[in-house]
Design a protein around this motif. Structure first.
Motif, PDB file in Angstrom:
ATOM      1  N   ASP A  10       0.850  -1.193   0.000  1.00  8.06           N
ATOM      2  CA  ASP A  10       0.000   0.000   0.000  1.00  8.06           C
ATOM      3  C   ASP A  10       0.886   1.244   0.000  1.00  8.06           C
ATOM      4  N   SER A  11       0.398   2.291  -0.662  1.00  5.37           N
ATOM      5  CA  SER A  11       1.194   3.509  -0.802  1.00  5.37           C
ATOM      6  C   SER A  11       0.288   4.729  -0.897  1.00  5.37           C
ATOM      7  N   THR A  12       0.916   5.890  -0.843  1.00  6.13           N
ATOM      8  CA  THR A  12       0.188   7.129  -1.117  1.00  6.13           C
ATOM      9  C   THR A  12       0.594   7.695  -2.471  1.00  6.13           C
ATOM     10  N   ASN A  13       1.732   7.226  -3.018  1.00  6.75           N
ATOM     11  CA  ASN A  13       2.186   7.625  -4.346  1.00  6.75           C
ATOM     12  C   ASN A  13       2.875   6.421  -4.978  1.00  6.75           C
ATOM     13  N   ALA A  14       2.085   5.577  -5.626  1.00  2.00           N
ATOM     14  CA  ALA A  14       2.585   4.305  -6.160  1.00  2.00           C
ATOM     15  C   ALA A  14       3.764   4.497  -7.109  1.00  2.00           C
ATOM     16  N   SER A  15       3.686   5.467  -7.991  1.00  2.00           N
ATOM     17  CA  SER A  15       4.761   5.663  -8.969  1.00  2.00           C
ATOM     18  C   SER A  15       6.071   6.046  -8.298  1.00  2.00           C
ATOM     19  N   ALA A  16       6.013   6.961  -7.347  1.00  2.00           N
ATOM     20  CA  ALA A  16       7.240   7.390  -6.661  1.00  2.00           C
ATOM     21  C   ALA A  16       7.830   6.263  -5.828  1.00  2.00           C
ATOM     22  N   LEU A  17       6.982   5.491  -5.159  1.00  2.00           N
ATOM     23  CA  LEU A  17       7.490   4.391  -4.339  1.00  2.00           C
ATOM     24  C   LEU A  17       8.057   3.279  -5.223  1.00  2.00           C
ATOM     25  N   ALA A  18       7.449   3.035  -6.370  1.00  2.00           N
ATOM     26  CA  ALA A  18       7.999   2.059  -7.317  1.00  2.00           C
ATOM     27  C   ALA A  18       9.369   2.514  -7.806  1.00  2.00           C
TER      28      ALA A  18
END
Length: 150
Positions: A10-18
């Motif tokens: 789970d994330s709040t900003n999937a692209s940045a965490l990826a």
């Protein structure tokens, strides 16, 4: 026969965490832009379901990474091996992770690994030195998810 799997985070900003985890693990960010374009052209998804990140179209709220040596579907970009999927959720992280990754360095390379991870946006939390039983750092990724560098 072993089953295929992916770890979903789970994330709040999937692209940045990826992006962070791809760099941390030396994985590749999946590119589903061909599939997204096909679905847009056929009217199966609307523009509101799509986001552009680093010049690639992706499904809003999702991003995935895969091991660079594992097979993947050329049309969808989806990996068929070691894979992490990040999905945006409305709530922020609360409490300690119940599952975490351990990122291992080459023998004698812990200091360099920790410095590289910090350069990518990770934060040191606590050092653990158990002598012959192991030495590692508890760290957090840019969204506060705990992991260990060992």
């Amino acid at each position: 026969m072993a089953l295929h799997w992916k770890l979903v985070i789970d994330s709040t900003n999937a692209s940045a965490l990826a992006d962070f985890w791809a760099a941390a693990l030396e994985y590749e960010v999946e590119d589903p832009s061909a599939l997204v374009e096909q679905l847009l052209a056929a009217g199966h998804v609307g523009e509101d379901a799509v986001v552009e990140h680093r010049g690639r179209k992706n499904f809003r709220g999702y991003a995935a990474i895969r091991h660079p040596e594992d097979p993947f579907d050329g049309t969808s970009g989806v990996g068929r091996g070691r894979r992490l999927l990040f999905q945006d959720v409305p709530e922020g992280k609360s409490g300690k992770n119940r599952l975490h990754l351990d990122v291992h360095s080459e023998p004698g390379g812990l200091d360099e690994l920790v410095a590289r991870l910090e350069g990518l946006g990770a934060t040191r939390v606590r050092e653990v030195d158990r002598g012959p039983a192991g030495h590692w750092w508890i760290m957090q990724d840019p969204e506060g998810n705990e992991f260990c560098a060992a």
